[in-house]
Design a protein around this motif. Structure first.
Motif, PDB file in Angstrom:
ATOM      1  N   VAL A 329      22.079  18.692  14.817  1.00 50.24           N
ATOM      2  CA  VAL A 329      22.472  19.012  13.494  1.00 50.24           C
ATOM      3  C   VAL A 329      22.345  17.912  12.559  1.00 50.24           C
ATOM      4  O   VAL A 329      21.368  17.833  11.311  1.00 50.24           O
ATOM      5  CB  VAL A 329      24.356  18.803  13.601  1.00 50.24           C
ATOM      6  N   LYS A 330      21.990  17.005  13.652  1.00 55.09           N
ATOM      7  CA  LYS A 330      22.524  15.504  12.843  1.00 55.09           C
ATOM      8  C   LYS A 330      20.497  15.164  12.254  1.00 55.09           C
ATOM      9  O   LYS A 330      20.360  15.068  11.268  1.00 55.09           O
ATOM     10  CB  LYS A 330      22.420  14.420  13.488  1.00 55.09           C
ATOM     11  N   ARG A 331      19.899  15.745  13.443  1.00 53.94           N
ATOM     12  CA  ARG A 331      18.042  15.722  13.215  1.00 53.94           C
ATOM     13  C   ARG A 331      18.398  17.050  11.777  1.00 53.94           C
ATOM     14  O   ARG A 331      17.049  16.409  10.865  1.00 53.94           O
ATOM     15  CB  ARG A 331      17.665  16.799  14.038  1.00 53.94           C
ATOM     16  N   ARG A 332      18.715  17.655  11.687  1.00 49.91           N
ATOM     17  CA  ARG A 332      18.195  18.887  10.859  1.00 49.91           C
ATOM     18  C   ARG A 332      18.790  18.258   9.691  1.00 49.91           C
ATOM     19  O   ARG A 332      18.281  18.562   8.533  1.00 49.91           O
ATOM     20  CB  ARG A 332      19.329  20.231  11.281  1.00 49.91           C
ATOM     21  N   PHE A 333      19.942  17.544   9.384  1.00 53.59           N
ATOM     22  CA  PHE A 333      20.677  17.142   7.661  1.00 53.59           C
ATOM     23  C   PHE A 333      19.983  15.903   7.699  1.00 53.59           C
ATOM     24  O   PHE A 333      20.232  15.657   6.160  1.00 53.59           O
ATOM     25  CB  PHE A 333      21.377  17.225   7.879  1.00 53.59           C
ATOM     26  N   GLY A 334      19.509  15.368   8.648  1.00 57.86           N
ATOM     27  CA  GLY A 334      18.595  13.874   8.279  1.00 57.86           C
ATOM     28  C   GLY A 334      20.312  12.591   8.104  1.00 57.86           C
ATOM     29  O   GLY A 334      19.342  11.910   7.652  1.00 57.86           O
ATOM     30  N   TYR A 335      21.251  13.212   8.106  1.00 62.56           N
ATOM     31  CA  TYR A 335      22.226  11.653   8.166  1.00 62.56           C
ATOM     32  C   TYR A 335      22.515  10.399   9.539  1.00 62.56           C
ATOM     33  O   TYR A 335      21.574  11.168  10.750  1.00 62.56           O
ATOM     34  CB  TYR A 335      23.497  11.996   7.700  1.00 62.56           C
ATOM     35  N   ASP A 336      22.580   9.557   8.981  1.00 56.54           N
ATOM     36  CA  ASP A 336      22.334   8.269  10.431  1.00 56.54           C
ATOM     37  C   ASP A 336      23.575   7.822  10.033  1.00 56.54           C
ATOM     38  O   ASP A 336      25.058   6.553   9.533  1.00 56.54           O
ATOM     39  CB  ASP A 336      22.065   7.305   9.090  1.00 56.54           C
ATOM     40  N   ASP A 337      24.279   8.801  11.618  1.00 59.76           N
ATOM     41  CA  ASP A 337      25.738   8.160  11.421  1.00 59.76           C
ATOM     42  C   ASP A 337      25.543   7.596  13.382  1.00 59.76           C
ATOM     43  O   ASP A 337      24.711   8.057  13.634  1.00 59.76           O
ATOM     44  CB  ASP A 337      26.696   9.663  11.730  1.00 59.76           C
ATOM     45  N   SER A 338      25.098   6.248  13.210  1.00 61.32           N
ATOM     46  CA  SER A 338      24.459   5.053  13.647  1.00 61.32           C
ATOM     47  C   SER A 338      24.825   5.226  14.940  1.00 61.32           C
ATOM     48  O   SER A 338      24.184   5.970  16.185  1.00 61.32           O
ATOM     49  CB  SER A 338      25.177   4.147  13.503  1.00 61.32           C
ATOM     50  N   PHE A 339      26.574   5.703  15.185  1.00 65.53           N
ATOM     51  CA  PHE A 339      26.600   6.192  16.537  1.00 65.53           C
ATOM     52  C   PHE A 339      27.420   7.191  16.980  1.00 65.53           C
ATOM     53  O   PHE A 339      28.338   7.560  18.077  1.00 65.53           O
ATOM     54  CB  PHE A 339      27.410   4.770  17.346  1.00 65.53           C
ATOM     55  N   ASP A 340      26.668   8.424  16.587  1.00 67.36           N
ATOM     56  CA  ASP A 340      27.972   9.919  16.615  1.00 67.36           C
ATOM     57  C   ASP A 340      29.223   9.725  16.386  1.00 67.36           C
ATOM     58  O   ASP A 340      29.489  10.096  17.687  1.00 67.36           O
ATOM     59  CB  ASP A 340      26.720  10.595  17.495  1.00 67.36           C
TER      60      ASP A 340
END
Length: 463
Positions: A329-340
């Motif tokens: 999901v994070k890779r798909r939408f490209g947001y930088d939630d540094s430590f998830d």
């Protein structure tokens, strides 16, 4: 008041027994309960400092390690003071016409509280301290979303605003006698107020603040996995006190809660490990630690309502969903939630909240549902309150960020971010390599045309 009964779903008090605050006519101090809750409060303190600090600091690049430690340390210190000034009263003083949403002001600066004041069988001062730990650890969890790029003064302003407009009313509504408390949600130790709340706030912060410079092109792997391992292990230890202390009594119920919490973390670690072995053919140390945290997040709402086997199921089933959120999901939408923070706390809390209802069923070893409710009848308010919590977190976090940005600005400038926040914001470095040289210079990530994976702050090239 029987504190154990205050936790059971049959009473519709489906959070931890905060309404032990509605004291007995003649409360009697229990030395055993007092010693137990005091010990839990101290262990939760270690969960925050150094636990959360080390867990996050190890995931940074070395040039930002001290900045994360300082942000967490300062945030916790600030929140503890604000809790005494107004937080405790606005959460737990029910003497107000707005009681459904916010508490009263009668206990500002702890007015009226004395050594003889009691909450159930423990001193009120101890109750204030224990609940302070919850208030102090929740906002700093969000630091993991905007690490390595937010101004230090912005962090402090944001923490103060978020505490006032988000955590305080959310805690009052769920724990202090507000309207959510009376809905009968199965959330024993803060799945909504702490983890879902902080996880959704993290997503908003990642989107509003924006990605780190070079995100996806520059190596941003954790600089010290042993530090993260140590912090993660301390978080796991502290989690037992975090959940177990919510019983406010040294008894068999508290023991069950602590056992369930332990099993949730263990099963989460195994669930993440199995997922990695299937996906990558290798099990990483980071994955084990991340899985344990995911399982602990999920078991937080469930620990007082499920049996030990249910706790294992909750942790094991949650971890793969968090892996999917972090790596797909994070890779798909490209947001930088540094430590998830969103991928582990936000997603883990949603999955855990749903699984709580399922494994609370007596047929699956759970304690059952409030009187007159079936599993489906309980799932409706469970999902509704989680949706409400998500909405409140999204709106209040956005407001807090915008106000903070207007007052002091949010991000450091590009040069400061390149140099690292340790030197620019605090005038210190964590690791010296020689005179005037410090660790942490950006390293280009050589992908050779292969996709970059950003997993919980780890940049890796897929084979």
């Amino acid at each position: 008041m029987n504190l154990r009964k205050a936790c059971l779903p049959a009473t519709l008090l489906a959070t931890f027994p905060i309404l032990a605050h509605a004291q007995d006519a003649a409360p009697v101090l229990s030395a055993g309960d007092t010693a137990f809750v005091a010990t839990c409060a101290l262990i939760v303190m270690l969960m925050m400092l150094p636990g959360l600090g080390l867990f996050y600091a190890g995931m940074t690049r070395s040039k930002n390690a001290l900045s994360v430690l300082t942000q967490i340390f300062a945030s916790i210190s600030l929140i503890c003071v604000l809790w005494i000034f107004f937080g405790y009263s606005l959460v737990f003083d029910g003497d107000t016409s707005l009681n459904a949403v916010i508490g009263g002001t009668a206990k500002f600066f702890l007015a009226g509280v004395s050594q003889d004041s009691m909450v159930g069988t423990i001193p009120e001062y101890l109750y204030i301290l224990f609940m302070m730990m919850f208030a102090a650890i929740t906002p700093p969890i969000i630091v993991g979303a905007f690490a390595e790029r937010m101004k230090f003064r912005a962090v402090l302003v944001f923490m103060a605003i978020w505490l006032m407009i988000n955590y305080v009313p959310m805690a009052h509504m769920a724990w202090g006698g507000g309207w959510v408390f009376n809905v009968g949600v199965l959330d024993f130790a803060g799945g909504n107020v702490v983890h879902l709340n902080a996880g959704m706030a993290a997503l908003v912060c990642a989107l509003v603040v924006g990605p780190r410079k070079g995100y996806g092109q520059t190596m941003m792997a954790p600089h010290n996995m042993t530090m993260t391992y140590t912090g993660g292990a301390m978080l796991w230890v502290g989690w037992l006190a975090f959940c177990g202390g919510c019983a406010l009594a040294a008894n068999g119920f508290a023991s069950m809660i602590m056992l369930n919490t332990m099993l949730g973390g263990a099963a989460g670690a195994l669930g993440w490990m199995v997922t990695e072995m299937i996906h990558r053919k290798k099990a990483s140390t980071f994955g084990l630690v991340s899985g344990a945290i995911a399982g602990l997040v999920a078991i937080t709402p469930a620990c007082g309502f499920v049996g030990p086997a249910g706790a294992v199921a909750v942790g094991f089933l949650t971890a793969p969903v968090c892996v999917f959120s972090v790596e797909v999901v994070k890779r798909r939408f490209g947001y930088d939630d540094s430590f998830d923070v969103f991928g582990v706390h936000g997603v883990g809390a949603v999955v855990g909240g749903v699984l709580t209802v399922i494994f609370a069923a007596p047929s699956l070893g759970g304690t059952g549902f409030p009187e007159g409710r079936t599993m489906m009848g309980q799932m409706v308010p469970q999902l509704a309150i989680m949706g409400f919590s998500i909405l409140v977190s999204l709106v209040t976090t956005y407001i807090a960020l915008k106000v903070t940005g207007a007052l002091v600005g949010l991000r450091v400038d590009a040069e400061t971010e390149f140099d690292g926040l340790d030197t620019s914001e605090h005038g210190e470095v964590g690791y010296r390599l020689g005179d005037g040289v410090y660790a942490g210079a950006p390293v280009p990530l050589q992908t050779e045309g292969k996709p970059v994976l950003q997993s919980a702050g780890v940049a890796a090239v897929s084979k």
